[in-house]
Design an enzyme around this catalytic site. Sequence first.
Site, PDB file in Angstrom:
ATOM      1  N   LYS A  41      11.488  75.147 145.985  1.00 50.19           N
ATOM      2  CA  LYS A  41      11.770  73.798 145.632  1.00 50.19           C
ATOM      3  C   LYS A  41      10.797  73.242 144.627  1.00 50.19           C
ATOM      4  O   LYS A  41      11.179  71.940 144.002  1.00 50.19           O
ATOM      5  CB  LYS A  41      11.215  73.231 147.000  1.00 50.19           C
TER       6      LYS A  41
HETATM    7  N1  PMP Z   1      14.475  78.160 152.665  1.00 49.47           N
HETATM    8  C1  PMP Z   1      13.452  77.284 152.898  1.00 49.47           C
HETATM    9  C2  PMP Z   1      12.374  77.520 153.491  1.00 49.47           C
HETATM   10  C3  PMP Z   1      13.533  76.018 152.313  1.00 49.47           C
HETATM   11  O1  PMP Z   1      12.803  75.066 152.460  1.00 49.47           O
HETATM   12  C4  PMP Z   1      14.888  75.751 151.687  1.00 49.47           C
HETATM   13  C5  PMP Z   1      15.431  74.269 151.291  1.00 49.47           C
HETATM   14  N2  PMP Z   1      15.318  73.270 152.311  1.00 49.47           N
HETATM   15  C6  PMP Z   1      16.079  76.705 151.671  1.00 49.47           C
HETATM   16  C7  PMP Z   1      15.788  77.834 152.029  1.00 49.47           C
HETATM   17  C8  PMP Z   1      17.260  76.116 150.983  1.00 49.47           C
HETATM   18  O2  PMP Z   1      17.143  75.678 149.793  1.00 49.47           O
HETATM   19  P1  PMP Z   1      18.467  74.653 149.157  1.00 49.47           P
HETATM   20  O3  PMP Z   1      17.760  73.542 149.649  1.00 49.47           O
HETATM   21  O4  PMP Z   1      18.598  75.035 147.783  1.00 49.47           O
HETATM   22  O5  PMP Z   1      19.745  75.111 150.102  1.00 49.47           O
END
Ligand code: PMP
Length: 314
Positions: A41
């Site tokens: 992120k």
């Molecule tokens: N794994 C974790 C631990 C996350 O915090 C996130 C983001 N919410 C994701 C995977 C998924 O990523 P994205 O938001 O790009 O779909």
Amino acid sequence: MASALDCIGNTPLVPLDRVARGLPVRVFAKCEHLNPGGSIKDRIARAIVDDAEQRGLLAPGATLIEGTAGNTGVGLALVAAIRGYKLVCVMPEKMSLDKRAALAALGAKVIITPNAPPSQPENFRNVARRMAEENGWFLTEQFSNEANVRAHREGTGREILRQCDGRVGAFVAGAGTGGTISGVGRALKDALPAALVVLADPVGSRLAGWIERGELGPDGAYAVEGIGGSEVPDNLHRAVIDSVESVSDEESFAMVRRLVREEGLLVGGSAGTNVVAALRVAARGGLEGPVVTVLPDSWDRYRAKPWMQAMEQS
Ligand code: PMP
């Protein structure tokens, strides 16, 4: 290098040659847990703030507000610290104490809401939206902000293509906002139309049904954080996704243990989900290159969770 923000991205891609032993193609994992804030992120936090600055939406010292599961908050807190903004994070109470503590330590104001569905006003995203309107704060809105998908299309996706010398058989990832799978998926499909893009979804998430049948599946409880959900975010682009693998909590957490103990990768629960799904896709064969997945975050934010404590005690 001007600041820690320059350490975001360009993460290593490592082969999972122990947990993927004997499969017809190799499986590689992109080490997003090695970003400075400990998660994938960081990429979108920087991209969202850059984009808002370029569009003239942020006055010096402005306040950013985000409804977040935690990792985006940490990324935004890093960017806010370096660029001189304030940050408010609204998160549902199911999220780990470690994530709350990290945000508070980074100087963000943390507001905890009940675990309410999107239809209810106390849902974390609704609360963030309301507070942004009432106070004139900048709502970073990772679920619909296009800078999220763009960061993965132009960053993560291109890095993967480069690191694999332009040969990728399949890409596998879970979706929280959808930014990772939509952005990397688009970058891959543009370069390699035959590459498969597969969603790794927790059992209990409603997204698998939506991808497979265009209709949300049944709502269930699950413990893996950051992926799956009960509504479809704008940043989840169905057009780039070919299929779904549903993965249980037990399978995900057992795989985290293997990643830690056999591969030396100190990662969180959704990395387990992604790798379980990636191994299934690799085992089926018929691919024109390796399977690539992402390790979205680091294990250090789950110390208080039962699955992590079970790992420490055995
Ligand atoms: N794994 C974790 C631990 C996350 O915090 C996130 C983001 N919410 C994701 C995977 C998924 O990523 P994205 O938001 O790009 O779909």
